[in-house]
Design a protein around this motif. Structure first.
Motif, PDB file in Angstrom:
ATOM      1  N   UNK A 290      -4.483   1.227   8.658  1.00 57.85           N
ATOM      2  CA  UNK A 290      -5.155  -0.003   8.847  1.00 57.85           C
ATOM      3  C   UNK A 290      -6.485   0.016   8.440  1.00 57.85           C
ATOM      4  N   UNK A 291      -7.292   1.184   8.636  1.00 60.30           N
ATOM      5  CA  UNK A 291      -8.695   1.094   7.836  1.00 60.30           C
ATOM      6  C   UNK A 291      -8.614   0.722   6.436  1.00 60.30           C
ATOM      7  N   UNK A 292      -7.527   1.665   5.746  1.00 58.63           N
ATOM      8  CA  UNK A 292      -7.500   1.852   4.218  1.00 58.63           C
ATOM      9  C   UNK A 292      -7.166   0.455   3.986  1.00 58.63           C
ATOM     10  N   UNK A 293      -6.334  -0.324   4.503  1.00 58.05           N
ATOM     11  CA  UNK A 293      -5.903  -1.621   4.164  1.00 58.05           C
ATOM     12  C   UNK A 293      -7.231  -2.624   4.063  1.00 58.05           C
ATOM     13  N   UNK A 294      -7.858  -2.341   5.194  1.00 57.13           N
ATOM     14  CA  UNK A 294      -9.176  -3.431   5.330  1.00 57.13           C
ATOM     15  C   UNK A 294     -10.103  -3.007   4.251  1.00 57.13           C
ATOM     16  N   UNK A 295     -10.268  -1.585   3.974  1.00 62.40           N
ATOM     17  CA  UNK A 295     -11.424  -1.351   3.330  1.00 62.40           C
ATOM     18  C   UNK A 295     -10.752  -1.929   1.750  1.00 62.40           C
ATOM     19  N   UNK A 296      -9.749  -1.559   1.366  1.00 63.73           N
ATOM     20  CA  UNK A 296      -9.155  -2.159   0.311  1.00 63.73           C
ATOM     21  C   UNK A 296      -9.519  -3.670  -0.088  1.00 63.73           C
ATOM     22  N   UNK A 297      -9.222  -4.360   0.925  1.00 63.75           N
ATOM     23  CA  UNK A 297      -9.417  -5.947   0.946  1.00 63.75           C
ATOM     24  C   UNK A 297     -10.695  -6.143   0.599  1.00 63.75           C
ATOM     25  N   UNK A 298     -11.537  -5.659   1.362  1.00 66.44           N
ATOM     26  CA  UNK A 298     -12.847  -5.734   1.062  1.00 66.44           C
ATOM     27  C   UNK A 298     -13.398  -5.318  -0.598  1.00 66.44           C
ATOM     28  N   UNK A 299     -12.640  -4.179  -0.972  1.00 62.71           N
ATOM     29  CA  UNK A 299     -13.186  -3.622  -2.277  1.00 62.71           C
ATOM     30  C   UNK A 299     -12.914  -4.512  -3.162  1.00 62.71           C
ATOM     31  N   UNK A 300     -11.440  -5.214  -3.108  1.00 64.68           N
ATOM     32  CA  UNK A 300     -10.977  -6.171  -4.300  1.00 64.68           C
ATOM     33  C   UNK A 300     -11.872  -7.687  -4.081  1.00 64.68           C
ATOM     34  N   UNK A 301     -12.688  -7.604  -3.117  1.00 65.09           N
ATOM     35  CA  UNK A 301     -13.403  -9.136  -2.873  1.00 65.09           C
ATOM     36  C   UNK A 301     -12.798  -9.973  -1.955  1.00 65.09           C
TER      37      UNK A 301
ATOM     38  N   UNK B 109       0.783  -1.292   0.051  1.00 65.04           N
ATOM     39  CA  UNK B 109       0.121  -0.131  -0.017  1.00 65.04           C
ATOM     40  C   UNK B 109       0.865   1.209   0.222  1.00 65.04           C
ATOM     41  N   UNK B 110       0.412   2.330  -0.791  1.00 62.39           N
ATOM     42  CA  UNK B 110       1.488   3.299  -0.712  1.00 62.39           C
ATOM     43  C   UNK B 110       0.533   4.676  -0.365  1.00 62.39           C
ATOM     44  N   UNK B 111       1.181   5.512   0.484  1.00 59.84           N
ATOM     45  CA  UNK B 111       0.675   6.772   0.899  1.00 59.84           C
ATOM     46  C   UNK B 111       0.532   7.731  -0.109  1.00 59.84           C
ATOM     47  N   UNK B 112      -0.541   8.593  -0.243  1.00 53.86           N
ATOM     48  CA  UNK B 112      -0.639   9.595  -0.927  1.00 53.86           C
ATOM     49  C   UNK B 112      -0.717   8.962  -2.488  1.00 53.86           C
ATOM     50  N   UNK B 113      -1.353   7.804  -2.797  1.00 51.03           N
ATOM     51  CA  UNK B 113      -1.571   7.280  -3.991  1.00 51.03           C
ATOM     52  C   UNK B 113      -2.149   8.021  -5.166  1.00 51.03           C
ATOM     53  N   UNK B 114      -1.504   8.728  -6.168  1.00 46.78           N
ATOM     54  CA  UNK B 114      -2.220   9.269  -7.083  1.00 46.78           C
ATOM     55  C   UNK B 114      -3.643   8.613  -7.483  1.00 46.78           C
ATOM     56  N   UNK B 115      -4.648   9.663  -7.469  1.00 48.45           N
ATOM     57  CA  UNK B 115      -5.904   8.848  -8.107  1.00 48.45           C
ATOM     58  C   UNK B 115      -5.968   7.959  -9.248  1.00 48.45           C
ATOM     59  N   UNK B 116      -5.370   8.457 -10.393  1.00 49.00           N
ATOM     60  CA  UNK B 116      -5.389   7.772 -11.486  1.00 49.00           C
ATOM     61  C   UNK B 116      -4.437   6.269 -11.426  1.00 49.00           C
ATOM     62  N   UNK B 117      -3.954   5.989 -10.130  1.00 47.17           N
ATOM     63  CA  UNK B 117      -3.055   4.521 -10.103  1.00 47.17           C
ATOM     64  C   UNK B 117      -3.897   3.839  -9.090  1.00 47.17           C
ATOM     65  N   UNK B 118      -5.085   4.218  -8.781  1.00 49.63           N
ATOM     66  CA  UNK B 118      -5.803   3.160  -7.753  1.00 49.63           C
ATOM     67  C   UNK B 118      -6.458   1.952  -8.364  1.00 49.63           C
ATOM     68  N   UNK B 119      -6.785   2.210  -9.506  1.00 52.14           N
ATOM     69  CA  UNK B 119      -7.202   0.951 -10.315  1.00 52.14           C
ATOM     70  C   UNK B 119      -5.898  -0.113 -10.722  1.00 52.14           C
ATOM     71  N   UNK B 120      -4.836   0.808 -11.022  1.00 49.98           N
ATOM     72  CA  UNK B 120      -3.723  -0.438 -11.464  1.00 49.98           C
ATOM     73  C   UNK B 120      -3.336  -1.083  -9.962  1.00 49.98           C
ATOM     74  N   UNK B 121      -3.496  -0.324  -8.986  1.00 56.11           N
ATOM     75  CA  UNK B 121      -3.005  -0.750  -7.508  1.00 56.11           C
ATOM     76  C   UNK B 121      -3.987  -2.016  -7.271  1.00 56.11           C
ATOM     77  N   UNK B 122      -5.169  -1.788  -7.252  1.00 60.85           N
ATOM     78  CA  UNK B 122      -6.116  -2.871  -7.062  1.00 60.85           C
ATOM     79  C   UNK B 122      -6.111  -4.035  -7.835  1.00 60.85           C
ATOM     80  N   UNK B 123      -5.685  -3.950  -9.062  1.00 58.47           N
ATOM     81  CA  UNK B 123      -5.681  -5.158  -9.949  1.00 58.47           C
ATOM     82  C   UNK B 123      -4.325  -5.866  -9.762  1.00 58.47           C
TER      83      UNK B 123
END
Ligand code: GDP
Ligand code: MG
Length: 414
Positions: A280-291, A238-252
């Motif tokens: 911690x919340x961000x990690x947990x949310x992301x784990x949920x988001x990607x299923x 996980x990366x702090x201040x992740x640029x918005x345009x990189x979120x999808x690339x990060x998730x996949x």
């Protein structure tokens, strides 16, 4: 590593260094400057000269800026120092590109790259025409509009491909490496101590058939958490201040690595409480988001060596409600590693012991050699023209073996 910041901003050069290291770079020198951004160099022109000297003295091959670089700034810096200058965005893209292996993740990364390039295209072509451009793509031959249009069309075409892939994605999610071993993923922010924990756990690795690793990523190792073989994978951080345009690339990119039997979520407990909670919340949310929310999580509260006992207890109590299955350790000093192992094993499915016997044929022998690289084979003995095998594996895998043994006309028992 270079960072220019305002007096009100905090230094993020440590984080930049961790990012660079996970992209495979060796960091030689770090320069920081507190001032307003300079339009020509981002840093001041005097600092740019200092950078040139540092580069020359140390044989440095690349400079990486924490700040976003405008094309003209990257151009001027490259001209001054003689080596390529990239920014944090480009560095992050490089990290994702190293990890991504599915076509979806690769397309997401290319899309992000093009979206970064599009608003810079005209300026880059103009600069390419000005003259020498060390480290730049050979753009001189392109007409401005043609270059811009090529990027735009490519973006359009990638979006179309991604739409098609997403329809099939549900199927891929169910896909896991078909192994008899448990798979554990390491997740968490950059600088939390994932690599340190990976090394601490992999040090006690059980040797394994190298054939197995041809099917797995290079960031997977066996670990000796018990007498059983368990595989540990270091996922994209996980990366702090992740640029918005990189979120999808990060998730996949994360999605393809995190599907496993358990997630070790590493948290740096020496950070301020609000930071820990936010990450911690961000990690947990992301784990949920990607299923991946069905996968058990053990939260590793790392770097306890930096806290006093009372600070540690206060922090652990405050996190109690949001951190699933917390264990406090120091990965660097290997403190409390046994508790971590116990907690991890407690959340993994038990292996079962099974055995079978089959006729010794070419087919059954090649099946047995395949089994060696996919499960813990405990015993093989030949008895006349048949062969008896004892192995341990996850129950779902033993079922698969039973099916194959029956096809081969053998007898299976568990
Ligand atoms: P990653 O980015 O999550 O892979 O983190 P690293 O494993 O590269 O660690 C980041 C920094 O934290 C490095 O400087 C490590 O030496 C340091 N670090 C990792 N674990 C510990 C720990 O238990 N205690 C202390 N004091 N430092 C640690
Ligand atoms: Mg790392």
């Amino acid at each position: 590593m270079v960072q220019r910041r305002l007096p009100s901003e905090r230094s993020s050069i440590d984080e930049l260094q961790s990012l660079a290291e996970s992209a495979g770079y060796t960091v030689v020198e770090r320069l920081e400057q507190v001032r307003e951004p300079d339009p020509s160099y981002q840093i001041g022109s005097g600092k740019a000269k200092e950078l040139r000297e540092v580069v020359a003295e140390n044989g440095i091959e690349k400079t990486i800026f924490d700040n976003e670089l405008k094309p003209v700034q990257a151009y001027n810096l490259t001209k001054t120092t003689g080596v390529e200058a990239v920014d944090r965005f480009q560095l992050i893209l490089e990290i994702f590109a190293r990890r991504a292996s599915t076509s979806e993740a690769k397309l997401q990364i290319e899309l992000a790259k093009l979206r970064y390039e599009l608003p810079r295209a005209r300026e880059r072509v103009r600069l390419a025409r000005v003259g020498e451009q060390p480290g730049f793509m050979g753009l001189g031959k392109y007409e401005v509009d043609l270059y811009y249009e090529t990027i735009r069309r490519r973006i359009y075409s990638i979006r179309g491909k991604l739409k098609k892939i997403r329809k099939k994605r549900r199927l891929h999610r169910a896909r896991r490496v078909e192994l008899g071993f448990s798979m554990i993923s390491l997740a968490g922010y950059t600088n939390a101590g994932k690599s340190s924990l990976f090394n601490a756990l992999a040090e006690e690795a059980v040797p394994v058939d190298p054939g197995l690793f041809t099917t797995l990523s290079t960031t997977t190792r066996t670990v000796g958490l018990s007498d059983r073989k368990i595989l540990l994978t270091d996922t994209v951080g996980f990366i702090d201040r992740l640029p918005l345009t990189l979120i999808e690339a990060f998730h996949s990119t994360l999605e393809e690595t995190i599907f496993s039997d358990l997630i070790l979520l590493v948290v740096d407990i020496s950070e301020p409480h609000d930071e820990i909670k936010r990450k911690l919340s961000c990690c947990l949310d992301t784990i949920q988001t990607i299923g991946a929310s069905g996968i058990p999580i053990v939260t590793v509260l790392n770097k306890i060596d930096l806290l006093s006992d009372s600070e540690m207890q206060r922090e652990a109590a405050a996190l109690g409600e949001i951190a699933p299955n917390p264990v406090a350790v120091s990965a660097l000093h290997k403190m409390n590693m046994d508790s971590l192992k116990q907690e991890t094993i407690a959340h993994l499915e038990e292996y079962i012991k099974a055995s079978f016997s089959v006729q010794t044929t070419n087919e059954s022998l090649s099946f047995i050699s395949w089994l060696f690289s996919h499960a813990d084979v405990r015993d093989v003995n030949y008895d006349g023209d048949s062969v008896n095998v004892v192995f341990e594996s996850l129950p779902r895998f033993a079922d698969k073996v039973r099916g194959r043994v029956e096809q081969l006309g053998g007898a299976f028992s568990a």
